[in-house]
Every structure is written in C-alpha cells, then in structure tokens.
Design a protein around this motif. Structure first.
Motif, PDB file in Angstrom:
ATOM      1  N   ILE A  63      50.221  75.287  63.334  1.00 13.63           N
ATOM      2  CA  ILE A  63      49.247  74.419  63.967  1.00 13.63           C
ATOM      3  C   ILE A  63      49.787  73.805  65.297  1.00 13.63           C
ATOM      4  CG2 ILE A  63      48.655  73.207  61.784  1.00 13.63           C
ATOM      5  CD1 ILE A  63      50.651  70.755  62.207  1.00 13.63           C
ATOM      6  N   LYS A  64      48.722  73.606  66.290  1.00 18.10           N
ATOM      7  CA  LYS A  64      48.838  73.099  67.541  1.00 18.10           C
ATOM      8  C   LYS A  64      47.705  72.544  68.161  1.00 18.10           C
ATOM      9  CE  LYS A  64      48.412  75.768  71.037  1.00 18.10           C
ATOM     10  NZ  LYS A  64      48.457  76.968  71.999  1.00 18.10           N
ATOM     11  N   ASN A  65      47.934  70.936  68.376  1.00 21.13           N
ATOM     12  CA  ASN A  65      46.953  70.464  69.117  1.00 21.13           C
ATOM     13  C   ASN A  65      45.746  70.529  68.270  1.00 21.13           C
ATOM     14  OD1 ASN A  65      48.768  69.657  71.119  1.00 21.13           O
ATOM     15  ND2 ASN A  65      47.887  71.583  72.397  1.00 21.13           N
ATOM     16  N   GLY A  66      45.742  70.021  67.241  1.00 21.66           N
ATOM     17  CA  GLY A  66      44.377  70.153  66.423  1.00 21.66           C
ATOM     18  C   GLY A  66      44.026  71.515  65.810  1.00 21.66           C
ATOM     19  N   GLU A  67      44.532  72.474  66.398  1.00 23.52           N
ATOM     20  CA  GLU A  67      44.054  73.967  66.059  1.00 23.52           C
ATOM     21  C   GLU A  67      45.064  74.429  64.823  1.00 23.52           C
ATOM     22  OE1 GLU A  67      43.631  76.542  69.361  1.00 23.52           O
ATOM     23  OE2 GLU A  67      41.734  75.774  69.741  1.00 23.52           O
ATOM     24  N   ALA A  68      44.666  75.391  64.004  1.00 24.35           N
ATOM     25  CA  ALA A  68      45.552  75.975  63.079  1.00 24.35           C
ATOM     26  C   ALA A  68      45.163  77.617  62.950  1.00 24.35           C
ATOM     27  CB  ALA A  68      45.441  75.338  61.658  1.00 24.35           C
ATOM     28  N   LYS A  69      46.167  78.154  62.512  1.00 17.12           N
ATOM     29  CA  LYS A  69      46.160  79.551  62.392  1.00 17.12           C
ATOM     30  C   LYS A  69      47.177  80.249  61.187  1.00 17.12           C
ATOM     31  CE  LYS A  69      48.798  81.177  66.044  1.00 17.12           C
ATOM     32  NZ  LYS A  69      48.964  82.103  67.401  1.00 17.12           N
ATOM     33  N   VAL A  70      46.824  81.389  60.839  1.00 18.77           N
ATOM     34  CA  VAL A  70      47.711  82.198  60.077  1.00 18.77           C
ATOM     35  C   VAL A  70      48.305  83.244  60.697  1.00 18.77           C
ATOM     36  CG1 VAL A  70      48.236  83.395  57.880  1.00 18.77           C
ATOM     37  CG2 VAL A  70      47.078  81.014  57.687  1.00 18.77           C
ATOM     38  N   THR A  71      49.651  83.683  60.861  1.00 16.42           N
ATOM     39  CA  THR A  71      50.057  84.508  61.624  1.00 16.42           C
ATOM     40  C   THR A  71      50.947  85.529  60.629  1.00 16.42           C
ATOM     41  OG1 THR A  71      50.259  83.366  63.606  1.00 16.42           O
ATOM     42  CG2 THR A  71      51.580  85.341  63.436  1.00 16.42           C
ATOM     43  N   ARG A  72      50.633  86.882  60.614  1.00 21.70           N
ATOM     44  CA  ARG A  72      51.256  87.802  59.928  1.00 21.70           C
ATOM     45  C   ARG A  72      52.485  88.283  61.038  1.00 21.70           C
ATOM     46  NH1 ARG A  72      49.958  90.974  55.345  1.00 21.70           N
ATOM     47  NH2 ARG A  72      47.903  90.365  55.590  1.00 21.70           N
ATOM     48  N   TYR A  73      53.701  88.645  60.191  1.00 22.68           N
ATOM     49  CA  TYR A  73      54.773  89.204  60.948  1.00 22.68           C
ATOM     50  C   TYR A  73      55.228  90.359  60.156  1.00 22.68           C
ATOM     51  CZ  TYR A  73      55.060  84.725  63.467  1.00 22.68           C
ATOM     52  OH  TYR A  73      54.836  83.895  64.561  1.00 22.68           O
ATOM     53  N   ASN A  74      55.818  91.467  60.744  1.00 25.89           N
ATOM     54  CA  ASN A  74      56.369  92.339  59.918  1.00 25.89           C
ATOM     55  C   ASN A  74      57.936  92.057  59.792  1.00 25.89           C
ATOM     56  OD1 ASN A  74      58.065  92.978  62.045  1.00 25.89           O
ATOM     57  ND2 ASN A  74      56.710  94.809  62.541  1.00 25.89           N
ATOM     58  N   LYS A  75      58.617  92.687  58.952  1.00 24.01           N
ATOM     59  CA  LYS A  75      59.998  92.342  58.360  1.00 24.01           C
ATOM     60  C   LYS A  75      60.858  92.215  59.415  1.00 24.01           C
ATOM     61  CE  LYS A  75      59.634  95.127  54.026  1.00 24.01           C
ATOM     62  NZ  LYS A  75      60.402  96.244  53.287  1.00 24.01           N
ATOM     63  N   LYS A  76      60.530  92.820  60.653  1.00 26.12           N
ATOM     64  CA  LYS A  76      61.387  92.620  61.811  1.00 26.12           C
ATOM     65  C   LYS A  76      60.855  91.402  62.728  1.00 26.12           C
ATOM     66  CE  LYS A  76      62.794  97.563  62.108  1.00 26.12           C
ATOM     67  NZ  LYS A  76      62.850  98.796  62.925  1.00 26.12           N
ATOM     68  N   GLY A  77      59.983  90.598  62.296  1.00 34.14           N
ATOM     69  CA  GLY A  77      59.432  89.507  62.960  1.00 34.14           C
ATOM     70  C   GLY A  77      58.616  89.879  64.089  1.00 34.14           C
ATOM     71  N   LYS A  78      58.081  90.959  64.046  1.00 33.75           N
ATOM     72  CA  LYS A  78      57.219  91.314  65.097  1.00 33.75           C
ATOM     73  C   LYS A  78      55.524  90.813  64.864  1.00 33.75           C
ATOM     74  CE  LYS A  78      54.556  95.142  67.754  1.00 33.75           C
ATOM     75  NZ  LYS A  78      54.389  96.714  67.905  1.00 33.75           N
ATOM     76  N   GLU A  79      55.083  90.040  65.718  1.00 35.77           N
ATOM     77  CA  GLU A  79      53.688  89.400  65.281  1.00 35.77           C
ATOM     78  C   GLU A  79      52.555  90.752  65.324  1.00 35.77           C
ATOM     79  OE1 GLU A  79      50.532  86.816  67.776  1.00 35.77           O
ATOM     80  OE2 GLU A  79      52.531  85.818  67.338  1.00 35.77           O
ATOM     81  N   ILE A  80      51.827  90.957  64.155  1.00 36.79           N
ATOM     82  CA  ILE A  80      50.857  91.987  64.304  1.00 36.79           C
ATOM     83  C   ILE A  80      49.690  91.496  63.513  1.00 36.79           C
ATOM     84  CG2 ILE A  80      52.810  93.712  63.332  1.00 36.79           C
ATOM     85  CD1 ILE A  80      52.050  93.023  60.511  1.00 36.79           C
ATOM     86  N   GLN A  81      49.307  90.295  63.318  1.00 41.11           N
ATOM     87  CA  GLN A  81      48.140  89.872  62.870  1.00 41.11           C
ATOM     88  C   GLN A  81      48.039  88.087  63.076  1.00 41.11           C
ATOM     89  OE1 GLN A  81      46.916  90.196  58.594  1.00 41.11           O
ATOM     90  NE2 GLN A  81      44.642  90.360  59.441  1.00 41.11           N
ATOM     91  N   ASN A  82      46.794  87.926  63.697  1.00 41.02           N
ATOM     92  CA  ASN A  82      46.362  86.390  63.813  1.00 41.02           C
ATOM     93  C   ASN A  82      44.984  86.286  63.156  1.00 41.02           C
ATOM     94  OD1 ASN A  82      48.596  84.660  65.101  1.00 41.02           O
ATOM     95  ND2 ASN A  82      48.380  86.234  66.783  1.00 41.02           N
ATOM     96  N   ILE A  83      45.024  85.083  62.258  1.00 41.30           N
ATOM     97  CA  ILE A  83      43.867  84.883  61.806  1.00 41.30           C
ATOM     98  C   ILE A  83      43.532  83.324  61.975  1.00 41.30           C
ATOM     99  CG2 ILE A  83      42.511  84.693  59.391  1.00 41.30           C
ATOM    100  CD1 ILE A  83      44.976  86.694  58.225  1.00 41.30           C
ATOM    101  N   GLN A  84      42.553  83.210  62.761  1.00 43.94           N
ATOM    102  CA  GLN A  84      42.131  81.658  62.893  1.00 43.94           C
ATOM    103  C   GLN A  84      40.707  81.396  62.846  1.00 43.94           C
ATOM    104  OE1 GLN A  84      43.309  81.128  67.109  1.00 43.94           O
ATOM    105  NE2 GLN A  84      43.060  78.896  67.036  1.00 43.94           N
ATOM    106  N   ARG A  85      39.797  82.257  63.146  1.00 40.81           N
ATOM    107  CA  ARG A  85      38.321  82.000  63.104  1.00 40.81           C
ATOM    108  C   ARG A  85      37.610  82.864  61.896  1.00 40.81           C
ATOM    109  NH1 ARG A  85      38.064  78.036  66.814  1.00 40.81           N
ATOM    110  NH2 ARG A  85      39.395  78.036  68.419  1.00 40.81           N
ATOM    111  N   ASP A  86      36.397  82.373  61.708  1.00 38.85           N
ATOM    112  CA  ASP A  86      35.615  83.009  60.863  1.00 38.85           C
ATOM    113  C   ASP A  86      34.614  83.976  61.797  1.00 38.85           C
ATOM    114  OD1 ASP A  86      33.505  81.423  61.670  1.00 38.85           O
ATOM    115  OD2 ASP A  86      33.432  80.218  59.889  1.00 38.85           O
ATOM    116  N   ASN A  87      33.619  84.553  61.165  1.00 31.17           N
ATOM    117  CA  ASN A  87      32.763  85.794  61.985  1.00 31.17           C
ATOM    118  C   ASN A  87      31.673  84.828  62.701  1.00 31.17           C
ATOM    119  OD1 ASN A  87      31.117  84.697  59.835  1.00 31.17           O
ATOM    120  ND2 ASN A  87      31.000  86.743  59.117  1.00 31.17           N
TER     121      ASN A  87
END
Length: 592
Positions: free
Chosen positions: A434-458
């Motif tokens: 979460i940050k300043n009223g916004e929220a998201k789900v982030t996917r990292y691989n096993k090494k900690g590299k960010e590979i996906q952000n899910i925040q909004r619908d279509n």
C-alpha cells in the motif's frame, strides 16, 4: 457419508459473484443442507429426508439424484389452444411444443418426447458452453493478446538494434553515408509501420472475436432467462446453432534483419548495408487445445511424482458431511496467532501482531523462536523451506534461512509491504503493498526480481485497498483478503479480475485466507479491531469454490472459538485455525 460436492444455487461459472447462501432442504421444518433432488416431485432434500422419501410407499420408486444432476423444472406455460393444460411435450415430427390434448387431437401417430428432459439437457448444455467460454476461449484469447503485446516490444527492440547498427556504420563513413543512412532508416521505419499495422490488425481480430464471445454469452444468458417455451431458442435451436466459432489463427510477425556490409568511398550504399525483409517464414500463433489450456513449466520427474500423488489424493477427497475438531494446541511464545504458514516436514510457523515468530510441530511443541521488528508478522514459507516476512515499518522483505540468517530479499521503496505468499506452483513471491491510499499486488521471482504488478481492472479501477492476506489457488488464481473493500478479491495469473466475494449480506471483514488441493478458498472473517470489545462474536470460516461460489460456513461462533484471524491446511488436509484473542490453534477435519 462423504458429499460429492456441496450444493449452491445455479449461476454461470467464472462470472463475477456476489456471495450466495447454500440451499436448504425443501421439507417443512428441515433446515439441513440440500444434497439431493427428486425429479418427479421437483423437491430438494437433505440426506435424511431423501432416505425417508425413498422408504415411503408412495414415492419409493421416484428418481432421486444428487442435486447437481437434477432435471431442471420446465417453466409452466399454458397451451394457447387448451388454456387449462400445461405444455409438457414436444412433437418431433412437427417440431412444436404441445400439451396432452394437442397430442390426442393432432399428434397421435407422431413421435413425442418429454419437453422437460429436453429443456434440462439444453439448459445444461448452455451452462457448459458459457463455462467453456469463460474457462478456455476468453482466457486463451486474452493470452494471445498478451503475446501480441510482447511482439510489439520485441519488434521495437529489434528495430532499435537495427537503427543503432545503421547509425554506427553511418558515423564511421562520415558525410559520405549520411544520405544512404537516411534512406535506410526511412526504409526501416516503413517496415516497422507495416509490422505494426499487421499486429494492430491481429489485435483487432481478437478483440472482435472476444466481443463475439461476450455477445454469445449474453445470448446464452437470454436463452436461460426466457420463460416462453414455445418460442425459446434454447429448446428449438439445433446443436450447430450453439457451436462456438474457433479462435482465429494469426501469424507471428518476423522482424527484418540488418545485413551489414563493407564500406568504401566508391560503394557507400553497399558498404552501409541494407535492411531486408526476413527470409524466415512466419509461424502461425499456437492456440492451446482446451484440455491443456493451463500453461505450466515443464515438471521434473519428482514434480510429476508429487503431482500424481496429489491427483490420487484429489480423486478420493471430498467434503465431510460434518466438520469435527481433531485437536487443539497452544503456540508458546506468542500472545495471539495473527498469521500461520505451513512449512516442510509437518512444521508450522505462527506469528503475533508485534512480529514475534515461533516454529512448532503440529502438536504445538516449540522448535524455534525469532524476534523481529516486522509489524503484524505476515510471513510465508518458500519452496526451499526458508521463512520470508514483511517488515512494514522499514519497507523491506526479509528472509530467514534454515540456519537462522536474516537476509534482505527486496526493498519495496515507497510501498509498505503487508501480505505475502510463496507460490507452490513456481516459487514466485506474491506481496500485497500500500502507498498513499493506493494498493497493489507485486510478483517477484525467487531471486527477488519484480516481474508483475497487479493494481487495476480492465476499466482502470483499483482492485485493492488493503490487501491484508494473500494466497494462490491450484489454477494460479491470486486470492486476496481486502479488509477495506470487505471482499475477497480474486484475479487470474495474468492479473485479470475474476470475481470479488463480499459475504452473505452482513458486513464482511475478511482476514486469513488459504486454499486446498481441491481448489477451495477458505477465509476467516470477523469483527474489525475497533469493535472487539462489543458483545457478540460473528467470526466465521467460510468455504468457497474456486469460482467464488459460497459452499459452507465451516466454523461459526457456535464452535466456541474466538476471533478467527489465520488459517492453513496441512499435508493431511486438516484445517488449522488461529485466533487474535488467544494463542490457541484448533484443528478441524473438513475433507475425507
């Protein structure tokens, strides 16, 4: 007796769902769960009432089936020629619905069929087609659209490399190659535009096809909602009319190739090189067959063995007819059980809301204790057996290895990490922030590299507000408890919103969430912290299927447990439930 599947009202699978209550027995005064259905009586009944129904001399020959195998009751419609008679047959020769008087007068030697049977079959077929659209055709089409987006990026990257090569050659030839370089770059730009146009055309093809599928779903829904038997296309339609057009085939564009040449003053054009159309023949895009539509990494032999074992277990598992407590244990070293995660070899990690972690066996014997600065103690156990947890205060994700070494997995910079889960499918780490009223789900691989952000619908709307707990289902769906949205929010592995479950009418405050081998979603719910001292506890543990359908309340205040906050399912398919007001974990058998 084991139940084959709990019963819920009929809805189309995979549609966004607002929670529904389970069906009750239709017998007067009986409020048990509906499991069976008498087709002649069109009556829903529990197991006990089913037994009594089949013992009665008047009804012992009735066809009683599991509820989901029932015949759909034909909508009542009077015959226009004989207003006192119901239409209940169809003349196969004339292909018209008729009543009994119509048969006597005009159709005595014609082939007749039971209209209710046909209606039920067509109704089920329509549901199946809608399910296939949502389960296969739409997701596969969306996946192909994602591939097209990747092609855009690949084409752009390749074209950028070609531009760089051209400019490098041109620089070495100075002013002699300026004109030729300009011409070549113009040619490249034309090729790029041509490739873009092809990709745009392909994208529109699939967008049109998706629109066609959505229109088809609405058409099928219209069939289902129609109450006119004589004019209902669901009954009168031929099988080919309900057949879904195949997914369009397109080719993957191949970028051009830059062939560098040797240069001299006499042959600048030749030395600079030319951009040419590719020699490679374009390939058709691969459309996954329906039976293998879900993509996974190629499994190892050990993974295949584990999958076979799980598959064997799944074939024999079903919901218990009643849910019983197996045992309970206390977790030493914590004041409450805010969050629990299942580790390897029958080990369980529990944490309280001030960041202390305790590892126990499944009888509550303490094996390890760790003190951290992490707020609330949200954590998960990785495929390697390491504990990984969120430090909301310092905006960092830390790992505790098997030798108790604490290392930094990743910094989340401006975002506060709260919920966290390690995927059992591929080992990715899912983090709710979460940050300043916004929220998201982030996917990292096993090494900690960010590979996906899910925040909004279509539609561009935020999916999350406070993703407090998070887990992953067997089909790759990401399931999140959002306390501020009062909902369980579920997206597929690509981040597309599937559904949001918002409870059974009263205020729904979801907390701990997990899934099991059968794809069920289990979620704790209860009062907000601010009302803990108000008498009356409405804490529950709800069981949903993987499409968001309400199945059962596994636990309620009647079981005498306090404020449910955390839960997990162990390797023996037992449900462990932790509470906020005590350090006791209770274990229940709900699968057998």
């Amino acid at each position: 007796m084991a139940l084959s599947k709990p019963v819920v009202p009929d809805t189309v699978q995979n549609e966004p769902v607002i929670g529904q209550h389970y069906l009750v027995c239709g017998s007067e005064g009986c409020e048990k769960n509906c499991l069976f259905y008498c087709n002649p009586c069109h009556r829903q009944m529990c197991e006990q009432c089913r037994d009594e129904h089949q013992k009665s001399p008047d009804t012992k020959k009735h066809e009683v089936v599991p509820y989901r195998q029932r015949k759909r009751q034909l909508p009542v419609e009077k015959c226009k020629d004989h207003p006192t008679k119901d239409i209940d047959m169809i003349c196969e020769d004339c292909h018209v619905p008729v009543c009994s008087k119509c048969v006597i007068q005009d159709h005595q030697k014609h082939t007749l069929n039971d209209l209710e049977t046909i209606y039920s079959e067509k109704f089920t077929l329509c549901l199946d087609e809608i399910y296939k659209i949502h389960q296969y055709f739409l997701p596969t089409s969306h996946d192909i659209q994602e591939d097209i987006k990747d092609n855009f990026k690949e084409i752009k990257a390749t074209i950028d490399k070609i531009r760089t090569s051209i400019k490098a050659k041109a620089e070495s030839l100075k002013r002699l190659v300026d004109t030729v370089a300009s011409d070549e770059i113009e040619q490249v730009n034309k090729m790029e535009e041509s490739l873009k146009e092809k990709l745009k055309s392909q994208d529109k093809t699939y967008q049109d096809y998706i629109s066609y599928l959505e229109d088809l779903v609405r058409e099928f829904h219209g069939y289902l909602s129609s109450t006119k038997v004589q004019s209902n296309p669901l009954i009168l339609s031929q099988p080919y009319q309900m057949k879904i057009k195949p997914i369009p085939k397109t080719i993957i564009p191949v970028p051009p190739v830059f062939n560098a040449g040797q240069y001299s003053k006499e042959d600048v054009s030749k030395l600079l090189g030319r951009v040419t159309a590719p020699d490679t023949k374009p390939e058709n895009r691969k459309i996954k067959p329906m039976k293998t539509a879900s993509t996974q990494l190629k499994p190892t032999e050990q993974q295949r063995k584990q999958d076979r074992e799980k598959s064997d277990v799944k074939r024999t598992l079903s919901l218990c007819s009643s849910f019983t407590k197996v045992r309970e244990y206390t977790v030493p070293g914590v004041g409450n059980v805010w969050h629990i995660s299942l580790g390897k070899a029958g080990r369980l990690w529990a944490s309280e809301d001030i960041g202390n972690f305790v590892k126990t066996d499944l009888q509550g014997n303490q094996l390890q204790k760790i003190q951290t600065d992490g707020v609330y103690g949200y954590h998960t156990v990785t495929q390697d057996g390491d504990l990984i947890y969120t430090d909301r205060k310092n905006k960092v994700i830390n790992t505790i290895t098997l030798n108790n070494t604490i290392t930094e997995f990743n910094k989340t910079v401006d975002w506060e990490p709260i919920s966290i889960h390690s995927s059992h499918i591929n080992g990715d780490i899912l983090v709710g922030t979460i940050k300043n009223g916004e929220a998201k789900v982030t996917r990292y691989n096993k090494k900690g590299k960010e590979i996906q952000n899910i925040q909004r619908d279509n539609k561009g709307q935020g999916l999350y507000s406070d993703p407090r707990y998070i887990t992953e289902n067997i089909n790759g769906d990401i399931c999140t408890s959002d306390i501020n949205k009062h909902a369980v929010v579920v997206v597929n592995k690509s981040g597309q919103h599937r559904f949001s479950y918002t409870g059974q009418g009263s205020m729904f405050n979801p907390y701990g969430i997990c899934t099991d081998l059968l794809g069920h979603i289990l979620v704790c719910s209860g009062p907000r912290l601010s009302v803990f001292l108000i008498p009356g506890n409405n804490s529950t543990v709800t069981l949903l299927d993987q499409h968001g359908q309400f199945l059962f309340l596994i636990l309620t205040a009647r079981q005498g447990v306090g404020f449910y906050r955390s839960l997990c399912v162990d390797d023996e398919n037992n449900l462990h439930v932790g509470q906020h007001n005590t350090n006791t974990v209770k274990v229940y058998k709900y699968l057998q």
